[in-house]
Design a protein around this motif. Structure first.
Motif, PDB file in Angstrom:
ATOM      1  N   ASP A 199       6.311  -0.847   2.137  1.00  0.00           N
ATOM      2  CA  ASP A 199       5.219   0.117   2.075  1.00  0.00           C
ATOM      3  C   ASP A 199       5.782   1.533   1.982  1.00  0.00           C
ATOM      4  O   ASP A 199       6.915   1.807   2.400  1.00  0.00           O
ATOM      5  CB  ASP A 199       4.315   0.009   3.311  1.00  0.00           C
ATOM      6  N   LYS A 219       0.848  -1.197   0.000  1.00  0.00           N
ATOM      7  CA  LYS A 219       0.000   0.000   0.000  1.00  0.00           C
ATOM      8  C   LYS A 219       0.875   1.235   0.000  1.00  0.00           C
ATOM      9  O   LYS A 219       2.014   1.222   0.489  1.00  0.00           O
ATOM     10  CB  LYS A 219      -0.924   0.018   1.224  1.00  0.00           C
ATOM     11  N   THR A 230     -10.150   8.595  -3.726  1.00  0.00           N
ATOM     12  CA  THR A 230      -9.686   7.274  -4.127  1.00  0.00           C
ATOM     13  C   THR A 230      -9.480   7.151  -5.630  1.00  0.00           C
ATOM     14  O   THR A 230      -8.409   6.752  -6.090  1.00  0.00           O
ATOM     15  CB  THR A 230     -10.674   6.193  -3.650  1.00  0.00           C
ATOM     16  N   VAL A 255       5.053   5.821   2.388  1.00  0.00           N
ATOM     17  CA  VAL A 255       4.288   6.942   2.925  1.00  0.00           C
ATOM     18  C   VAL A 255       4.690   8.188   2.145  1.00  0.00           C
ATOM     19  O   VAL A 255       5.867   8.568   2.129  1.00  0.00           O
ATOM     20  CB  VAL A 255       4.547   7.141   4.423  1.00  0.00           C
ATOM     21  N   VAL A 283       0.455   5.031   1.401  1.00  0.00           N
ATOM     22  CA  VAL A 283      -0.354   5.892   2.263  1.00  0.00           C
ATOM     23  C   VAL A 283       0.126   7.322   2.060  1.00  0.00           C
ATOM     24  O   VAL A 283       1.323   7.597   2.185  1.00  0.00           O
ATOM     25  CB  VAL A 283      -0.231   5.494   3.736  1.00  0.00           C
ATOM     26  N   GLY A 314      -5.914   7.301  -7.378  1.00  0.00           N
ATOM     27  CA  GLY A 314      -5.578   5.884  -7.316  1.00  0.00           C
ATOM     28  C   GLY A 314      -5.608   5.149  -8.637  1.00  0.00           C
ATOM     29  O   GLY A 314      -5.504   3.922  -8.670  1.00  0.00           O
ATOM     30  N   VAL A 331       0.085   7.406  10.732  1.00  0.00           N
ATOM     31  CA  VAL A 331      -0.466   6.304   9.940  1.00  0.00           C
ATOM     32  C   VAL A 331      -0.419   4.996  10.724  1.00  0.00           C
ATOM     33  O   VAL A 331      -1.372   4.212  10.724  1.00  0.00           O
ATOM     34  CB  VAL A 331       0.305   6.172   8.610  1.00  0.00           C
ATOM     35  N   LEU A 387      -5.226   6.488   0.457  1.00  0.00           N
ATOM     36  CA  LEU A 387      -4.456   5.349  -0.051  1.00  0.00           C
ATOM     37  C   LEU A 387      -4.373   5.381  -1.564  1.00  0.00           C
ATOM     38  O   LEU A 387      -5.338   5.732  -2.253  1.00  0.00           O
ATOM     39  CB  LEU A 387      -5.104   4.031   0.382  1.00  0.00           C
ATOM     40  N   LYS A 388      -3.210   4.999  -2.067  1.00  0.00           N
ATOM     41  CA  LYS A 388      -3.040   4.731  -3.490  1.00  0.00           C
ATOM     42  C   LYS A 388      -2.722   3.238  -3.604  1.00  0.00           C
ATOM     43  O   LYS A 388      -1.834   2.734  -2.903  1.00  0.00           O
ATOM     44  CB  LYS A 388      -1.893   5.569  -4.071  1.00  0.00           C
ATOM     45  N   PRO A 389      -3.449   2.491  -4.449  1.00  0.00           N
ATOM     46  CA  PRO A 389      -3.248   1.049  -4.508  1.00  0.00           C
ATOM     47  C   PRO A 389      -1.911   0.680  -5.144  1.00  0.00           C
ATOM     48  O   PRO A 389      -1.275   1.495  -5.831  1.00  0.00           O
ATOM     49  CB  PRO A 389      -4.418   0.564  -5.365  1.00  0.00           C
ATOM     50  N   SER A 390      -1.504  -0.563  -4.921  1.00  0.00           N
ATOM     51  CA  SER A 390      -0.246  -1.037  -5.493  1.00  0.00           C
ATOM     52  C   SER A 390      -0.262  -0.962  -7.017  1.00  0.00           C
ATOM     53  O   SER A 390       0.787  -0.789  -7.650  1.00  0.00           O
ATOM     54  CB  SER A 390       0.035  -2.469  -5.039  1.00  0.00           C
TER      55      SER A 390
END
Length: 257
Positions: A222, A61, A158, A224, A63, A162, A212, A88-91
């Protein structure tokens, strides 16, 4: 130390490596497995010119913090938030250096946002701000691409932040840099658009990671994102964006024509 993720132009599986040297003399020293539990070199070396650099991490993820620079909040007509804005930004949004990103069909107002990205080095939860340095692996450069009209219209962020390709990262992770006052500059087609410093963040790296981690477990790899300074703006098809952070490097991205 610079840690890259790469694939040889001759083929083979993606791998991690230590980057030594600069420019035409840069060499990748391949590593065994993931870099978070120690850097075990395989003995294999490749000139950087014979490889394709990939996104330097594969996060579960990303963040991100919104409006973490006062002047950026102001330029978009927003107040500085009393409570951090986190999204959040997805993978699937992550791409590497020199990536070509499609201009999304959903938007007519695509923006760039150059940002300092923090890479987590070990599994952690509820980390005190004073202990954050012990869970950080290093830092890389990010471009928080944003469909600004979608973001504003939908209220939550999102889809606007995203979409596929919305999170270019790279060119590598720098493990030995002080993030407190790094120059951050973004150019579009060679024209300077952002000229800021991480010293102007409203909440510094330690505060961001700690905040977070109170809500969610962070895993090795991950990311940030710590927000963007003033100077964001629209992109057109065919534009070349470069985000440079002092002590780390330059992340280049092209918007497909």
């Amino acid at each position: 130390m610079r840690i890259a993720r790469y694939q040889a132009t001759s083929g083979g599986a993606p791998a991690y490596a230590v980057v030594e040297g600069d420019g035409d003399d840069a060499v990748l020293h391949a590593l065994e497995g993931l870099p978070y539990d120690g850097l075990q070199r395989t003995g294999e070396q490749l000139p950087l010119a014979e490889t394709q650099l990939l996104a330097p991490v594969e996060p579960s993820k990303v963040v991100a913090f919104g409006r973490n620079y006062a002047e950026h909040a102001k330029e978009l007509g927003n107040e500085v938030p009393e409570i951090p804005i986190v999204f959040l930004k997805p993978s699937t949004s992550v791409v590497g250096p020199d990536a070509e990103v499609e201009y999304p069909a959903l938007t007519s107002d695509l923006h760039y946002e150059g940002e300092l990205a923090v890479v987590i080095g070990r599994r952690c939860k509820a980390v005190a701000a004073g202990d954050v340095a012990g869970v950080v692996f290093g830092y890389t450069v990010a471009n928080d691409l944003t469909m600004r009209d979608v973001q504003k219209r939908e209220g939550q962020w999102t889809r606007g932040k995203g979409f596929d390709g919305a999170c270019p990262l790279g060119p590598w992770v720098e493990t030995d840099v002080d993030p407190s006052a790094l120059a951050l500059r973004s150019t579009v087609n060679g024209e300077l658009r952002q000229d800021g410093t991480t010293a102007d963040m409203l909440r510094d790296v330690a505060e961001c990671v700690s905040w977070v981690s109170q809500a969610m477990t962070l895993l090795p790899g991950d990311v940030v994102l710590t927000g963007t300074p003033a100077g964001v703006g629209s992109l057109q098809r065919g534009d070349d964006i470069a985000v440079t952070i002092e002590g780390i490097g330059t992340l280049a991205t092209r918007i497909a024509g």
